[in-house]
Design an enzyme around this catalytic site. Structure first.
Site, mmCIF file in Angstrom:
data_model
loop_
_atom_site.group_PDB
_atom_site.id
_atom_site.type_symbol
_atom_site.label_atom_id
_atom_site.label_comp_id
_atom_site.label_asym_id
_atom_site.label_seq_id
_atom_site.Cartn_x
_atom_site.Cartn_y
_atom_site.Cartn_z
ATOM 1 N N ASP A 75 23.505 14.106 22.795
ATOM 2 C CA ASP A 75 23.536 13.096 23.842
ATOM 3 C C ASP A 75 24.206 11.851 23.280
ATOM 4 O O ASP A 75 23.778 11.323 22.240
ATOM 5 C CB ASP A 75 22.120 12.762 24.326
ATOM 6 C CG ASP A 75 21.568 13.816 25.278
ATOM 7 O OD1 ASP A 75 22.253 14.837 25.497
ATOM 8 O OD2 ASP A 75 20.457 13.614 25.798
ATOM 9 N N HIS A 126 26.420 13.066 31.464
ATOM 10 C CA HIS A 126 25.120 12.438 31.249
ATOM 11 C C HIS A 126 24.948 11.260 32.207
ATOM 12 O O HIS A 126 24.069 10.429 32.002
ATOM 13 C CB HIS A 126 25.013 11.980 29.793
ATOM 14 C CG HIS A 126 23.604 11.825 29.297
ATOM 15 N ND1 HIS A 126 22.560 12.658 29.668
ATOM 16 C CD2 HIS A 126 23.051 10.923 28.427
ATOM 17 C CE1 HIS A 126 21.457 12.289 29.061
ATOM 18 N NE2 HIS A 126 21.715 11.224 28.317
ATOM 19 N N HIS A 130 23.423 6.042 33.371
ATOM 20 C CA HIS A 130 22.176 6.533 32.766
ATOM 21 C C HIS A 130 20.950 6.189 33.621
ATOM 22 O O HIS A 130 19.927 5.715 33.117
ATOM 23 C CB HIS A 130 22.028 5.938 31.356
ATOM 24 C CG HIS A 130 21.205 6.776 30.422
ATOM 25 N ND1 HIS A 130 19.894 6.469 30.103
ATOM 26 C CD2 HIS A 130 21.509 7.901 29.716
ATOM 27 C CE1 HIS A 130 19.424 7.351 29.249
ATOM 28 N NE2 HIS A 130 20.378 8.237 28.991
ATOM 29 N N HIS A 224 20.607 13.352 19.059
ATOM 30 C CA HIS A 224 21.262 12.117 19.481
ATOM 31 C C HIS A 224 22.232 11.666 18.394
ATOM 32 O O HIS A 224 21.866 11.591 17.213
ATOM 33 C CB HIS A 224 20.226 11.034 19.766
ATOM 34 C CG HIS A 224 19.474 11.251 21.040
ATOM 35 N ND1 HIS A 224 18.357 12.060 21.110
ATOM 36 C CD2 HIS A 224 19.700 10.793 22.301
ATOM 37 C CE1 HIS A 224 17.912 12.083 22.357
ATOM 38 N NE2 HIS A 224 18.707 11.331 23.104
#
Length: 266
Positions: A75, A126, A130, A224
């Site tokens: 991510d 993504h 966000h 991440h």
């Protein structure tokens, strides 16, 4: 008889109306992704309710638990200086990955996004800002996803975008349905740990131990890219998992395998 018929008709209308409202409330309720972690090769389990919901909308959180195949995903909400190191390791080890990017990442790190695609990795969606998917309308959700897709295409030439990961793992049945209508496949994960807190990095072994403890055949691994621990551990993780007989595949391979179900192809 006419009164009875009228009464039954009213009951039917009330039943349908009540069921519709209940369904709408259920489908728009926030769901926070969670699961029982894998341990020493035993697969993670999300439970019957979540697994049924994912099956209904063609979403994934793990692959075939009978095959020693892994799917590496990152991510990328913002750049913290470690993605280049991660890409160097992936290139050296010839491992494919999927990077789920936001609008901020696309705007702030375009060269890294280009490199991802040039080196054979997949860019996933993504969302642009966000947001919490349970708090946005269908129109807003579609716009969030389209902005990421369009900017990725402009930067890299990757015109198609298949995979979607909801921010913070928060979603609804409605967002699952809407995203599927837009051509997306939701991809959650079956291996993760607290690696995103940049103020609490604990050294490469923390990342290594968490991955090796939870890994199982079919793992979709979430890391991440802001984590120094992950960047420093990645090469040893990949090398040791290869030694254990694991093979790293892309999410495209996951879809193909699930579509054809032909073990002779893999």
């Amino acid at each position: 008889m006419k009164q009875l018929s009228k009464f039954l008709s009213i009951l039917c209308i009330l039943f349908v109306s009540t069921a519709t409202v209940a369904q709408a409330q259920t489908s728009d309720s926030a769901i926070h992704w969670g699961f029982k972690k894998g341990y020493r090769g035993q697969p993670a389990e999300a439970g019957q309710m979540l697994e049924g919901l994912l099956d209904k909308y063609g979403a994934y959180y793990k692959g075939n638990s009978n095959k020693k195949v892994l799917y590496l995903t990152f991510d990328n909400g913002y750049e913290n200086g470690y993605t280049e190191q991660i890409l160097d390791v992936l290139k050296k080890e010839k491992v494919p990955a999927t990077f789920f990017v936001t609008g901020h990442y696309l705007k702030s790190a375009p060269d890294l996004v280009k490199r991802m695609v040039n080196e054979g990795h997949i860019i996933g969606n993504h969302s642009w800002h966000h947001p919490d998917f349970s708090q946005v309308s269908d129109e807003k959700l579609a716009k969030e996803l389209e902005m990421v897709k369009a900017e990725t295409a402009r930067l890299t030439g990757q015109k198609e975008m298949t995979f979607l990961r909801p921010p913070r793992g928060v979603f609804t049945e409605r967002s699952l349905e809407k995203a599927r209508e837009l051509g997306y496949v939701h991809v959650f994960w079956s291996l993760a740990f607290i690696d995103w807190n940049t103020n609490s990095q604990k050294g490469w072994k923390y990342s290594y131990d968490n991955i090796m403890r939870q890994v199982h055949p079919g793992s979709i691994i979430l890391l991440h890219s802001v984590s120094k621990d992950n960047a420093d551990a990645l090469e040893k993780v990949i090398q040791d998992l290869k030694t254990e007989g694991y093979d790293f595949r892309s999410l495209d391979d996951l879809i193909l395998e699930d579509t054809f179900k032909d073990p002779m192809l893999y």
